[in-house]
Design a protein around this motif. Structure first.
Motif, PDB file in Angstrom:
ATOM      1  N   ARG A   6       0.862  -1.189   0.000  1.00  0.00           N
ATOM      2  CA  ARG A   6       0.000   0.000   0.000  1.00  0.00           C
ATOM      3  C   ARG A   6       0.895   1.235   0.000  1.00  0.00           C
ATOM      4  N   ILE A   7       0.660   2.139  -0.940  1.00  0.00           N
ATOM      5  CA  ILE A   7       1.498   3.326  -1.075  1.00  0.00           C
ATOM      6  C   ILE A   7       0.616   4.572  -1.101  1.00  0.00           C
ATOM      7  N   THR A   8       0.884   5.492  -0.195  1.00  0.00           N
ATOM      8  CA  THR A   8       0.169   6.772  -0.157  1.00  0.00           C
ATOM      9  C   THR A   8       0.795   7.716  -1.178  1.00  0.00           C
ATOM     10  N   PRO A   9      -0.011   8.404  -1.982  1.00  0.00           N
ATOM     11  CA  PRO A   9       0.575   9.228  -3.050  1.00  0.00           C
ATOM     12  C   PRO A   9       1.400  10.406  -2.535  1.00  0.00           C
ATOM     13  N   MET A  10       2.437  10.712  -3.270  1.00  0.00           N
ATOM     14  CA  MET A  10       3.274  11.886  -3.038  1.00  0.00           C
ATOM     15  C   MET A  10       2.518  13.121  -3.508  1.00  0.00           C
ATOM     16  N   LEU A  11       2.694  14.250  -2.815  1.00  0.00           N
ATOM     17  CA  LEU A  11       1.950  15.466  -3.123  1.00  0.00           C
ATOM     18  C   LEU A  11       2.892  16.588  -3.538  1.00  0.00           C
ATOM     19  N   ALA A  12       2.380  17.481  -4.365  1.00  0.00           N
ATOM     20  CA  ALA A  12       3.168  18.625  -4.839  1.00  0.00           C
ATOM     21  C   ALA A  12       2.947  19.843  -3.954  1.00  0.00           C
ATOM     22  N   THR A  13       3.953  20.689  -3.886  1.00  0.00           N
ATOM     23  CA  THR A  13       3.887  21.939  -3.126  1.00  0.00           C
ATOM     24  C   THR A  13       3.585  23.101  -4.073  1.00  0.00           C
ATOM     25  N   PRO A  14       2.659  23.993  -3.714  1.00  0.00           N
ATOM     26  CA  PRO A  14       2.407  25.163  -4.569  1.00  0.00           C
ATOM     27  C   PRO A  14       3.666  26.026  -4.693  1.00  0.00           C
ATOM     28  N   GLY A  15       3.896  26.559  -5.878  1.00  0.00           N
ATOM     29  CA  GLY A  15       5.073  27.391  -6.090  1.00  0.00           C
ATOM     30  C   GLY A  15       4.928  28.263  -7.314  1.00  0.00           C
ATOM     31  N   ARG A  16       6.039  28.789  -7.767  1.00  0.00           N
ATOM     32  CA  ARG A  16       6.039  29.682  -8.935  1.00  0.00           C
ATOM     33  C   ARG A  16       7.382  29.576  -9.654  1.00  0.00           C
ATOM     34  N   LEU A  17       7.416  30.117 -10.847  1.00  0.00           N
ATOM     35  CA  LEU A  17       8.670  30.171 -11.603  1.00  0.00           C
ATOM     36  C   LEU A  17       9.476  31.391 -11.174  1.00  0.00           C
ATOM     37  N   PRO A  18      10.810  31.390 -11.299  1.00  0.00           N
ATOM     38  CA  PRO A  18      11.652  30.327 -11.875  1.00  0.00           C
ATOM     39  C   PRO A  18      11.857  29.175 -10.908  1.00  0.00           C
ATOM     40  N   LEU A  19      12.226  28.016 -11.448  1.00  0.00           N
ATOM     41  CA  LEU A  19      12.428  26.827 -10.649  1.00  0.00           C
ATOM     42  C   LEU A  19      13.804  26.842  -9.985  1.00  0.00           C
ATOM     43  N   PRO A  20      13.897  26.333  -8.748  1.00  0.00           N
ATOM     44  CA  PRO A  20      15.197  26.299  -8.057  1.00  0.00           C
ATOM     45  C   PRO A  20      16.236  25.496  -8.824  1.00  0.00           C
ATOM     46  N   GLY A  21      17.411  26.084  -9.030  1.00  0.00           N
ATOM     47  CA  GLY A  21      18.495  25.380  -9.698  1.00  0.00           C
ATOM     48  C   GLY A  21      18.446  25.423 -11.211  1.00  0.00           C
ATOM     49  N   GLY A  22      17.358  25.948 -11.780  1.00  0.00           N
ATOM     50  CA  GLY A  22      17.281  26.049 -13.230  1.00  0.00           C
ATOM     51  C   GLY A  22      16.417  24.982 -13.862  1.00  0.00           C
ATOM     52  N   GLN A  35      -9.447  13.431  -9.987  1.00  0.00           N
ATOM     53  CA  GLN A  35      -9.372  12.729  -8.710  1.00  0.00           C
ATOM     54  C   GLN A  35      -8.105  11.885  -8.682  1.00  0.00           C
ATOM     55  N   ARG A  36      -7.254  12.144  -7.716  1.00  0.00           N
ATOM     56  CA  ARG A  36      -6.001  11.400  -7.591  1.00  0.00           C
ATOM     57  C   ARG A  36      -6.303   9.923  -7.390  1.00  0.00           C
ATOM     58  N   ALA A  37      -5.501   9.063  -7.991  1.00  0.00           N
ATOM     59  CA  ALA A  37      -5.761   7.631  -7.932  1.00  0.00           C
ATOM     60  C   ALA A  37      -4.456   6.847  -7.888  1.00  0.00           C
ATOM     61  N   VAL A  38      -4.364   5.899  -6.945  1.00  0.00           N
ATOM     62  CA  VAL A  38      -3.278   4.934  -6.926  1.00  0.00           C
ATOM     63  C   VAL A  38      -3.856   3.623  -7.456  1.00  0.00           C
ATOM     64  N   VAL A  39      -3.224   3.074  -8.493  1.00  0.00           N
ATOM     65  CA  VAL A  39      -3.758   1.923  -9.220  1.00  0.00           C
ATOM     66  C   VAL A  39      -2.917   0.686  -8.905  1.00  0.00           C
ATOM     67  N   SER A 188      14.677  13.381  -8.096  1.00  0.00           N
ATOM     68  CA  SER A 188      13.928  13.147  -6.855  1.00  0.00           C
ATOM     69  C   SER A 188      13.413  11.718  -6.751  1.00  0.00           C
ATOM     70  N   ARG A 189      13.433  11.178  -5.520  1.00  0.00           N
ATOM     71  CA  ARG A 189      12.826   9.888  -5.233  1.00  0.00           C
ATOM     72  C   ARG A 189      11.336  10.091  -4.976  1.00  0.00           C
ATOM     73  N   TYR A 190      10.574   9.003  -4.957  1.00  0.00           N
ATOM     74  CA  TYR A 190       9.136   9.092  -4.658  1.00  0.00           C
ATOM     75  C   TYR A 190       8.963   9.073  -3.140  1.00  0.00           C
ATOM     76  N   GLU A 191       8.308  10.097  -2.598  1.00  0.00           N
ATOM     77  CA  GLU A 191       8.123  10.250  -1.159  1.00  0.00           C
ATOM     78  C   GLU A 191       6.653  10.029  -0.800  1.00  0.00           C
ATOM     79  N   PRO A 192       6.254   8.818  -0.415  1.00  0.00           N
ATOM     80  CA  PRO A 192       4.835   8.528  -0.126  1.00  0.00           C
ATOM     81  C   PRO A 192       4.273   9.410   0.985  1.00  0.00           C
ATOM     82  N   GLY A 193       3.131  10.024   0.709  1.00  0.00           N
ATOM     83  CA  GLY A 193       2.422  10.812   1.705  1.00  0.00           C
ATOM     84  C   GLY A 193       3.035  12.158   2.027  1.00  0.00           C
ATOM     85  N   VAL A 194       4.111  12.542   1.350  1.00  0.00           N
ATOM     86  CA  VAL A 194       4.817  13.794   1.650  1.00  0.00           C
ATOM     87  C   VAL A 194       4.437  14.869   0.647  1.00  0.00           C
ATOM     88  N   ARG A 195       4.158  16.069   1.159  1.00  0.00           N
ATOM     89  CA  ARG A 195       4.001  17.227   0.269  1.00  0.00           C
ATOM     90  C   ARG A 195       5.394  17.794   0.062  1.00  0.00           C
TER      91      ARG A 195
END
Length: 320
Positions: A6-22, A35-39, A188-195
């Protein structure tokens, strides 16, 4: 066959451009409005779909059953989003709402809903495949694995992703009427349940100069002060209600608005037709505010509105 993790989905953080590091460190995907879905594909031809909260929602989307056999006997856990598409092929959350919450509905009712508003599964990550966890692998490698699986079917697909073109992608989604983009750090690695800051979502922000036609009091320490403003637009000589806004201002701005609204108080509703809003206080439609929002419903209501500023330099068109 061992049970799938069982894997809880990783979440994105709100942000803006430019992106860190380029830009060259990030992949850019279109932000899906669904609707987010884990299959979960056990490899026996069946499928289980879970929502972001972990609820099993498989029965609500019978048209996705065939994805169970898409990888043959290879077990997998995939991340994605269930969407409903409009006539131009864009995700339309308002349409999807008629499908959500049907997990306990009669089978015939669910099948009828699927006929009227078919769902589409957009797959954008793979966390487990063939008995091996891919959580520690970088996004770029997981993405390559996902593309190699050939997951393009009648009701599911893998979206495109671009590297080094975030500003161009955001402009393109804005011009196409889409919600925005999600930028994912290639390493980046997949971080379950982390924003996580390794996934950054950037929404297209639109603005409207809306006429204030009323307000609803806040609660608790905000009692007597505006908790939300009731907004309208002039259309064919009438003020049409387009929704309410209750975020985006400071306490000083809230107090200033309260003073202006009290002076403009009237007994009759300025909107045509009159919206049914409990506890509404009506005002003369003379104040104009600039409001940010992401999109509109088919009925014209603002989605995700946020107050930006009062516009004393603008007069509401057609006001008395």
């Amino acid at each position: 066959m061992a049970p799938l993790p069982r894997i809880t989905p990783m979440l994105a953080t709100p942000g803006r451009l430019p992106l860190p590091g380029g830009d060259d460190r990030w992949a850019v995907e279109t932000k899906q409005d669904g609707q987010r879905a884990v299959v979960y594909l056990p490899g026996d031809g069946t499928v289980q779909v879970r929502s972001r909260s972990g609820e099993v929602i498989t029965s609500a989307y019978p048209e996705l059953r065939d994805v169970g056999g898409a990888l043959g006997g290879t077990p997998a856990v995939l991340d994605g989003e269930i969407v409903a598409l409009d006539e131009e092929g864009r995700a339309d959350f308002e349409r999807l709402q008629s499908r959500m919450g049907l997990t306990r509905a009669p089978v015939r009712a669910v099948e009828r809903a699927a006929e009227l508003t078919p769902a589409h599964l957009v797959l954008f990550d793979v966390m487990f495949l063939g008995g091996q966890s891919l959580l520690a692998q970088p996004y770029a490698e997981r993405r390559q694995v996902l593309r190699s699986l050939g997951l393009d079917g009648p009701r599911w697909s893998v979206p495109g992703a671009a590297v080094g073109r975030s500003a161009e992608a955001l402009d393109l989604t804005r011009a196409s009427g889409l919600e925005g983009i999600v930028c994912k750090r290639l390493a980046s690695r997949y971080e379950p349940g982390v924003r996580s800051r390794s996934w950054i979502k950037i929404r297209n922000v639109l603005t409207v100069d809306a006429v204030i036609g009323g307000w609803v009091p806040g609660r608790g320490h905000l009692a007597g002060l505006p908790g939300a403003l009731l907004l309208g637009e002039r259309t064919e000589g009438r003020l049409r209600y387009i929704g309410s806004v209750g975020t985006g201002w400071s306490e000083r701005e809230r107090a200033a608005l309260a003073g202006l609204l009290s002076v403009a108080a009237v007994a009759s509703c300025p909107f045509t037709p009159m919206p049914r809003i409990a506890g509404a206080h009506w005002v003369l439609p003379r104040l104009v505010g600039e409001v940010k929002y992401t999109s509109r419903t088919r009925a014209g209501y603002l989605r995700h509105p946020s107050w930006h500023r009062l516009r004393p330099d603008l007069a509401p068109e057609g006001s008395a």
